[in-house]
Design a protein around this motif. Structure first.
Motif, PDB file in Angstrom:
ATOM      1  N   CYS A   1       0.819  -1.223   0.000  1.00 15.49           N
ATOM      2  CA  CYS A   1       0.000   0.000   0.000  1.00 15.49           C
ATOM      3  C   CYS A   1       0.852   1.273   0.000  1.00 15.49           C
ATOM      4  O   CYS A   1       1.688   1.468   0.873  1.00 15.49           O
ATOM      5  N   ARG A   2       0.588   2.154  -0.983  1.00 11.22           N
ATOM      6  CA  ARG A   2       1.246   3.466  -0.996  1.00 11.22           C
ATOM      7  C   ARG A   2       0.256   4.585  -1.338  1.00 11.22           C
ATOM      8  O   ARG A   2       0.666   5.659  -1.755  1.00 11.22           O
ATOM      9  N   VAL A   3      -1.038   4.311  -1.159  1.00  7.46           N
ATOM     10  CA  VAL A   3      -2.021   5.396  -1.252  1.00  7.46           C
ATOM     11  C   VAL A   3      -2.697   5.481   0.106  1.00  7.46           C
ATOM     12  O   VAL A   3      -3.264   4.491   0.596  1.00  7.46           O
ATOM     13  N   LEU A   4      -2.592   6.643   0.730  1.00  6.98           N
ATOM     14  CA  LEU A   4      -3.162   6.839   2.061  1.00  6.98           C
ATOM     15  C   LEU A   4      -4.156   7.991   1.981  1.00  6.98           C
ATOM     16  O   LEU A   4      -3.816   9.070   1.505  1.00  6.98           O
TER      17      LEU A   4
ATOM     18  N   ALA B   1       3.999  11.220   3.283  1.00  9.28           N
ATOM     19  CA  ALA B   1       4.617  11.621   2.004  1.00  9.28           C
ATOM     20  C   ALA B   1       6.122  11.337   2.030  1.00  9.28           C
ATOM     21  O   ALA B   1       6.703  10.939   1.014  1.00  9.28           O
ATOM     22  N   LYS B   2       6.744  11.504   3.200  1.00  7.64           N
ATOM     23  CA  LYS B   2       8.190  11.204   3.310  1.00  7.64           C
ATOM     24  C   LYS B   2       8.463   9.726   3.046  1.00  7.64           C
ATOM     25  O   LYS B   2       9.556   9.337   2.653  1.00  7.64           O
ATOM     26  N   LYS B   3       7.455   8.906   3.328  1.00  9.87           N
ATOM     27  CA  LYS B   3       7.607   7.464   3.084  1.00  9.87           C
ATOM     28  C   LYS B   3       7.069   7.080   1.708  1.00  9.87           C
ATOM     29  O   LYS B   3       6.723   5.919   1.468  1.00  9.87           O
ATOM     30  N   ASP B   4       6.932   8.058   0.845  1.00  6.48           N
ATOM     31  CA  ASP B   4       6.502   7.821  -0.529  1.00  6.48           C
ATOM     32  C   ASP B   4       5.048   7.395  -0.668  1.00  6.48           C
ATOM     33  O   ASP B   4       4.671   6.746  -1.656  1.00  6.48           O
ATOM     34  N   PHE B   5       4.225   7.729   0.323  1.00  7.20           N
ATOM     35  CA  PHE B   5       2.793   7.499   0.124  1.00  7.20           C
ATOM     36  C   PHE B   5       2.241   8.625  -0.749  1.00  7.20           C
ATOM     37  O   PHE B   5       2.673   9.772  -0.648  1.00  7.20           O
ATOM     38  N   TRP B   6       1.294   8.267  -1.577  1.00  4.61           N
ATOM     39  CA  TRP B   6       0.544   9.215  -2.405  1.00  4.61           C
ATOM     40  C   TRP B   6      -0.671   9.576  -1.552  1.00  4.61           C
ATOM     41  O   TRP B   6      -1.541   8.742  -1.325  1.00  4.61           O
ATOM     42  N   VAL B   7      -0.697  10.801  -1.012  1.00  7.43           N
ATOM     43  CA  VAL B   7      -1.680  11.107   0.026  1.00  7.43           C
ATOM     44  C   VAL B   7      -2.853  11.896  -0.552  1.00  7.43           C
ATOM     45  O   VAL B   7      -2.668  12.895  -1.249  1.00  7.43           O
ATOM     46  N   TYR B   8      -4.025  11.430  -0.199  1.00  2.11           N
ATOM     47  CA  TYR B   8      -5.268  11.912  -0.784  1.00  2.11           C
ATOM     48  C   TYR B   8      -6.181  12.305   0.374  1.00  2.11           C
ATOM     49  O   TYR B   8      -6.505  11.473   1.216  1.00  2.11           O
ATOM     50  N   LEU B   9      -6.551  13.582   0.455  1.00  9.71           N
ATOM     51  CA  LEU B   9      -7.334  14.070   1.591  1.00  9.71           C
ATOM     52  C   LEU B   9      -8.765  14.381   1.154  1.00  9.71           C
ATOM     53  O   LEU B   9      -8.983  15.082   0.165  1.00  9.71           O
ATOM     54  N   ALA B  10      -9.723  13.878   1.934  1.00 11.05           N
ATOM     55  CA  ALA B  10     -11.131  14.197   1.675  1.00 11.05           C
ATOM     56  C   ALA B  10     -11.576  15.244   2.697  1.00 11.05           C
ATOM     57  O   ALA B  10     -11.378  15.061   3.895  1.00 11.05           O
ATOM     58  N   THR B  11     -12.175  16.335   2.226  1.00 12.00           N
ATOM     59  CA  THR B  11     -12.585  17.415   3.136  1.00 12.00           C
ATOM     60  C   THR B  11     -13.819  18.126   2.591  1.00 12.00           C
ATOM     61  O   THR B  11     -14.056  18.109   1.376  1.00 12.00           O
ATOM     62  N   ASN B  12     -14.564  18.761   3.507  1.00 15.25           N
ATOM     63  CA  ASN B  12     -15.677  19.601   3.025  1.00 15.25           C
ATOM     64  C   ASN B  12     -15.195  21.015   2.719  1.00 15.25           C
ATOM     65  O   ASN B  12     -16.004  21.878   2.338  1.00 15.25           O
TER      66      ASN B  12
ATOM     67  N   ALA C   1       3.772  19.883   2.516  1.00 14.08           N
ATOM     68  CA  ALA C   1       4.052  18.548   3.067  1.00 14.08           C
ATOM     69  C   ALA C   1       4.022  17.472   1.986  1.00 14.08           C
ATOM     70  O   ALA C   1       4.452  16.348   2.218  1.00 14.08           O
ATOM     71  N   GLY C   2       3.449  17.795   0.809  1.00 14.07           N
ATOM     72  CA  GLY C   2       3.483  16.816  -0.288  1.00 14.07           C
ATOM     73  C   GLY C   2       2.165  16.136  -0.572  1.00 14.07           C
ATOM     74  O   GLY C   2       2.138  15.004  -1.078  1.00 14.07           O
ATOM     75  N   ILE C   3       1.042  16.824  -0.279  1.00 10.38           N
ATOM     76  CA  ILE C   3      -0.267  16.215  -0.592  1.00 10.38           C
ATOM     77  C   ILE C   3      -0.342  15.944  -2.102  1.00 10.38           C
ATOM     78  O   ILE C   3       0.149  16.738  -2.906  1.00 10.38           O
TER      79      ILE C   3
END
Ligand code: SF4
Ligand code: SF4
Length: 434
Positions: A150-153, A175-186, A201-203
């Motif tokens: 897993c590398r999508v968080l 992101a430092k660990k190479d995760f592709w970070v995806y944030l859900a927000t209103n 931070a690398g979002i």
């Protein structure tokens, strides 16, 4: 094979699953236990800004990049961002196919929060009595996921930005660990200073949920409240290399709003994804609006929703960017009429959720199931149990993420998609699998 169910868009009882399956999930022999406490861990405090050179007013380069997207529909991606996307999606996909064992996650939803600052009347996905995730759990979760493909968080909630500093730490650490970070927000709390920190931070992408132009009863996620945050976010995406897209729930009371939101997305060169409003699949004791709820789609609304879906399909054919494929939009018509089918769900194998207390579940619709699927560091997903369960839940389920993972998991589709991306020099690497 299609099956008929009650209309999933209008509740006639507190849950939609068959009674025996619902009982099994609610009253299992073993309840999930939060992770055993160990030495308390904390997330590092992120350095900010890591890229001070990127903090300045909009300049000619930002304007030119935006104009290019509006003119051509295409965005230029530097090699570093292409590699980041490949590390997030493609390499984990191939690992998940090659490595032994059925649990090979690609995507993990991290519920950092189960509280929310709003009250969308269709939503049972928050409870303001529940404490948010601790740093200890978040760090252990990311460290554990790093030992899997897993590398999508995806930090999510509730509303994760109720604690912006916490989310900043999670994004920076992952992101430092190479995760592709995806944030859900209103988007209400996504003020420019918060966008600055997440971008730094690398979002990788932001799922910006909005249902209406002006607030209406039961639909507080209105563009009028977030337009400034949206504008700041959309204009700076080229400089920082993230993407964003709208996320809109089709209800009986926002049909014209959906068209206007799709138009705003198109005019800003971003994509949009849709859901069809659904009653809860499982009983949600804390949900207040089950029986008095104007947002649920009724039988007499079907022609109006059909027309909207046809309008969206037509716009997609004209080149408007949408996450959902045309067959997926077509399927929404059947789903709201109670037509369900088996679609090859991969939850609990290639994606999972991590609750605020660190326990695991296969998917978001089963967030409050009491079944024991393990905990961070000690997963207990069992393919036989999942397969048996999915005989019951799959035809009732229209999970967008679940459906897309199932669709994309086919090796043939991935190879076809890679071929298409290679032809375009990987410059459209975030395109859909269609
Ligand atoms: S903003 Fe999101 S989590 Fe909050 S009530 Fe609305 S849909 Fe639910
Ligand atoms: S079909 Fe999959 S995503 Fe839907 S409820 Fe069942 S396990 Fe969850």
């Amino acid at each position: 094979m299609s099956e008929l169910h009650q209309f999933p868009t209008l509740p006639t009882q507190p849950f939609r699953l068959d009674v025996p399956l619902h009982e099994l999930l609610q009253q299992p022999a073993h309840k999930p236990q939060p992770p055993r406490p160990g030495k308390e861990q904390t997330l590092p405090v992120p350095v900010f800004p890591q890229h001070p050179e990127l903090y300045h007013e909009l300049d000619a380069a930002d304007i030119a990049a935006h104009d290019q997207v509006l003119r051509t529909g295409k965005r230029h991606w530097p090699p570093s961002k292409i590699l980041k996307t490949m590390r997030g999606w493609m390499f984990p996909y191939f690992k998940s196919r090659i490595l032994p064992g059925e649990f090979q996650p690609i995507i993990a939803y991290l519920f950092t929060e189960w509280k929310c600052n709003l009250d969308c009347h269709y939503c049972w996905s928050y409870d303001n009595r529940v404490k948010g995730m601790t740093e200890d759990t978040a760090k252990r979760a990311i460290d554990w996921l790093e030992t899997t493909p897993c590398r999508v968080l995806a930090p999510t909630g509730g509303e994760p930005l109720l604690r912006p500093d916490f989310v900043h730490k999670v994004v920076a650490y992952a992101a430092k660990k190479d995760f592709w970070v995806y944030l859900a927000t209103n988007g209400r709390l996504l003020r420019p200073e918060v966008t600055d920190k997440l971008a730094d931070a690398g979002i990788a992408t932001i799922n910006f949920a909005v249902d209406a132009i002006k607030e209406k009863p039961g639909l507080p996620k209105a563009f009028e409240h977030v337009d400034k945050n949206f504008d700041y976010l959309v204009r700076r995406q080229y400089r920082h290399g993230y993407t964003m897209f709208f996320n809109t729930n089709i209800c009986r009371t926002n049909i014209e709003d959906v068209k206007q939101l799709a138009t705003i997305a198109h005019e800003n060169g971003i994509s949009i994804t849709f859901h069809i409003n659904e009653a809860p699949m499982m009983e949600q004791g804390h949900f207040k609006h089950l029986h008095q709820n104007d947002t649920y789609i009724r039988q007499e609304d079907f022609p109006m929703v059909d027309d909207l879906l046809d309008w969206l399909i037509d716009k997609q054919r004209q080149g408007w960017k949408m996450v959902d494929s045309i067959p997926r939009l077509e399927n929404m018509k059947g789903f709201m009429r109670g037509v369900g089918e088996h679609w090859g769900c991969r939850a609990g194998q290639n994606w999972l959720i991590i609750r605020t207390n660190g326990t695991l579940a296969p998917c978001f619709p089963l967030y409050n199931a009491g079944y024991d699927w393990g905990t961070v560091g000690e997963q207990k997903f069992d393919v036989a149990q999942l397969s048996e369960m999915k005989k019951g839940c799959e035809p009732n389920c229209f999970s967008t993420l679940g459906y897309n993972v199932a669709y994309c998991y086919s090796a043939a589709r991935v190879l076809k998609w890679l071929g298409k991306q290679a032809m375009h020099g990987f410059q459209g690497v975030t395109g859909s699998f269609e």
